[in-house]
Design a protein around this motif. Structure first.
Motif, PDB file in Angstrom:
ATOM      1  N   LYS A 120     -10.221 -11.190   0.807  1.00 59.61           N
ATOM      2  CA  LYS A 120     -11.201 -11.066   1.873  1.00 59.61           C
ATOM      3  C   LYS A 120     -10.512 -10.830   3.210  1.00 59.61           C
ATOM      4  N   TYR A 121      -9.339 -11.432   3.378  1.00 58.71           N
ATOM      5  CA  TYR A 121      -8.607 -11.338   4.650  1.00 58.71           C
ATOM      6  C   TYR A 121      -7.412 -10.386   4.560  1.00 58.71           C
ATOM      7  N   LYS A 122      -7.226  -9.765   3.402  1.00 59.33           N
ATOM      8  CA  LYS A 122      -6.121  -8.819   3.209  1.00 59.33           C
ATOM      9  C   LYS A 122      -4.772  -9.458   3.571  1.00 59.33           C
ATOM     10  N   LEU A 123      -4.625 -10.705   3.178  1.00 60.80           N
ATOM     11  CA  LEU A 123      -3.398 -11.465   3.419  1.00 60.80           C
ATOM     12  C   LEU A 123      -2.601 -11.560   2.124  1.00 60.80           C
ATOM     13  N   SER A 124      -1.303 -11.309   2.234  1.00 61.29           N
ATOM     14  CA  SER A 124      -0.395 -11.421   1.090  1.00 61.29           C
ATOM     15  C   SER A 124       0.669 -12.468   1.391  1.00 61.29           C
ATOM     16  N   ILE A 125       0.908 -13.349   0.414  1.00 65.80           N
ATOM     17  CA  ILE A 125       1.937 -14.395   0.546  1.00 65.80           C
ATOM     18  C   ILE A 125       2.831 -14.343  -0.686  1.00 65.80           C
ATOM     19  N   ALA A 126       4.145 -14.323  -0.463  1.00 61.53           N
ATOM     20  CA  ALA A 126       5.099 -14.215  -1.563  1.00 61.53           C
ATOM     21  C   ALA A 126       6.192 -15.260  -1.425  1.00 61.53           C
ATOM     22  N   ILE A 127       6.832 -15.571  -2.549  1.00 63.70           N
ATOM     23  CA  ILE A 127       8.006 -16.428  -2.551  1.00 63.70           C
ATOM     24  C   ILE A 127       9.132 -15.694  -3.263  1.00 63.70           C
ATOM     25  N   LYS A 161      18.062  -9.591  -4.044  1.00 64.26           N
ATOM     26  CA  LYS A 161      16.761  -9.889  -4.658  1.00 64.26           C
ATOM     27  C   LYS A 161      15.689 -10.171  -3.605  1.00 64.26           C
ATOM     28  N   TRP A 162      16.119 -10.610  -2.416  1.00 59.62           N
ATOM     29  CA  TRP A 162      15.127 -10.782  -1.345  1.00 59.62           C
ATOM     30  C   TRP A 162      15.328  -9.800  -0.199  1.00 59.62           C
ATOM     31  N   THR A 163      16.567  -9.442   0.092  1.00 59.78           N
ATOM     32  CA  THR A 163      16.771  -8.563   1.245  1.00 59.78           C
ATOM     33  C   THR A 163      16.164  -7.178   1.016  1.00 59.78           C
ATOM     34  N   GLN A 164      16.118  -6.728  -0.227  1.00 62.80           N
ATOM     35  CA  GLN A 164      15.519  -5.426  -0.520  1.00 62.80           C
ATOM     36  C   GLN A 164      13.999  -5.465  -0.506  1.00 62.80           C
ATOM     37  N   GLU A 165      13.422  -6.668  -0.492  1.00 65.09           N
ATOM     38  CA  GLU A 165      11.975  -6.823  -0.594  1.00 65.09           C
ATOM     39  C   GLU A 165      11.286  -7.042   0.747  1.00 65.09           C
ATOM     40  N   ILE A 166      12.039  -7.363   1.803  1.00 65.37           N
ATOM     41  CA  ILE A 166      11.389  -7.823   3.027  1.00 65.37           C
ATOM     42  C   ILE A 166      10.804  -6.721   3.921  1.00 65.37           C
ATOM     43  N   PRO A 167      11.216  -5.456   3.806  1.00 67.55           N
ATOM     44  CA  PRO A 167      10.533  -4.448   4.633  1.00 67.55           C
ATOM     45  C   PRO A 167       9.027  -4.467   4.392  1.00 67.55           C
ATOM     46  N   GLY A 168       8.289  -4.413   5.478  1.00 65.88           N
ATOM     47  CA  GLY A 168       6.836  -4.447   5.357  1.00 65.88           C
ATOM     48  C   GLY A 168       6.235  -5.817   5.557  1.00 65.88           C
ATOM     49  N   PHE A 169       7.058  -6.865   5.487  1.00 70.96           N
ATOM     50  CA  PHE A 169       6.545  -8.206   5.747  1.00 70.96           C
ATOM     51  C   PHE A 169       6.507  -8.459   7.256  1.00 70.96           C
TER      52      PHE A 169
END
Length: 362
Positions: A120-127, A161-169
């Motif tokens: 509903k809020y278009k919010l994404s949360i990841a770990i 594993k995390w540094t390649q994933e953070i663009p866009g956050f």
């Protein structure tokens, strides 16, 4: 400047909060078993009835609707170990009182990487699981005795594993701590530089401070050098454990049923040193990040959590087993529990960023 902005929310006391908790272990589906203290028979509930009161100002209780409105259309990532995951699970539980999270992880059960959406809020949360923040390897990780095998830490190489994933956050919440006390071999520029708790006499024996400082420095520089990341990084400060009457593997436990007062405990020893290292490395990152317009902020929960020996699962993270001695958990936090206050800190910091952005745009 608002009064709250001038107030250091890291200093204060735990005060009575008869309205807590704001969710239950029955109402939230993201609580892992080892943090589900009420399920496993914890008899006292007083640890649920406290809130953090800073000196000289108030810290409002987390408002899930306001958080969802502030974060609408944005992405937040937690990077770190199982205590980082503990924080994220608390946030999901609190937000689920307004909207149920949708698990969009590639693997549906609990794994090292999870993603949730509040559609509903278009919010994404990841770990993103990275307990050392830097690249690691381990000999025979599938071996049943792998817990005792040392990890190889490549302290000048960020964990891809995390540094390649953070663009866009839009926001990163980065933390690390208790894994740095495990047996480890330290590598710099591909060469063995020393070790912690290794049996070899021909290797330089170093402390956890050595690896802790270099891991955070490498992690922060990886963020700064990531060309496609333009978000805000929050460093969540070290959360002390509370083993008493023995180490974690020597019968230590945490059985207290109320918080300490500020004068009853103090930050010292390895807790103080790890906290100090975080502060120093954060200041370096802040200076380096300014050139790229990157913001590094502190979410300082260390003193508040030092005062909460009552909030851990202890033996209430599992059912007792006849003739089996199970280790008490005095590292993670019960859900619901004191860790929920970290989201009081988080939303206040987000409010301040919003207000700062409005002031700068005038």
């Amino acid at each position: 400047m608002r009064k709250e902005e001038a107030c250091d929310i890291s200093l204060g006391e735990w005060v009575s909060n008869p309205d807590g908790p704001y969710y239950t272990n029955a109402s939230c589906s993201t609580i892992q078993e080892h943090q589900n203290c009420m399920k496993f028979g914890r008899p006292d509930t007083g640890f649920l009835k406290w809130r953090w009161k800073p000196q000289g100002c108030d810290l409002p209780i987390f408002d899930p609707l306001q958080f969802l409105e502030i974060m609408s259309g944005k992405k937040m990532a937690f990077v770190g170990d199982s205590v980082s995951r503990n924080h994220m699970q608390s946030l999901i539980c609190l937000l689920s009182t307004v909207e149920e999270a949708v698990d969009v992880s590639e693997i549906p059960y609990w794994s090292q990487f999870k993603r949730y959406e509040f559609r509903k809020y278009k919010l994404s949360i990841a770990i993103f699981w990275s307990p050392y923040l830097v690249r690691t390897s381990q000999e025979d990780p599938a071996d049943k005795n792998s817990e005792s095998r040392p990890f190889n830490l490549f302290l000048d190489e960020p964990d891809p594993k995390w540094t390649q994933e953070i663009p866009g956050f839009d926001y990163l919440i980065i933390s690390a701590g208790h894994w740095f006390f495990r047996p480890t071999m330290f590598y710099i520029q591909g060469r063995l530089a020393g070790c912690l708790y290794c049996p070899q006499s021909n290797i330089t024996h170093l402390t956890s401070y050595f690896s802790y400082r270099r891991a955070f420095r490498t992690a922060f520089r990886a963020i700064i050098q990531q060309a496609n990341f333009t978000g805000i990084t929050f460093l969540r400060s070290f959360a002390p454990s509370h083993f008493e009457n023995g180490y974690w593997d020597k019968g230590g436990d945490c059985v207290r049923q109320r918080p300490y007062r500020a004068e009853e405990t103090r930050l010292e020893g390895y807790n103080m040193e790890h906290y100090r290292i975080q502060l120093e490395e954060l200041k370096i990152a802040q200076r380096m990040g300014r050139g790229r317009g990157l913001k590094f902020r502190m979410m300082d929960v260390t003193r508040a959590m030092l005062m909460r020996p009552d909030g851990h699962p202890s033996k209430y993270g599992h059912w007792p087993k006849p003739n089996v001695t199970l280790i008490s958990d005095c590292v993670h936090w019960c859900l619901p529990g004191p860790v929920d206050s970290w989201n009081d800190f988080l939303i206040e910091l987000l409010r301040r960023e919003e207000e700062l952005g409005r002031v700068q745009s005038i």
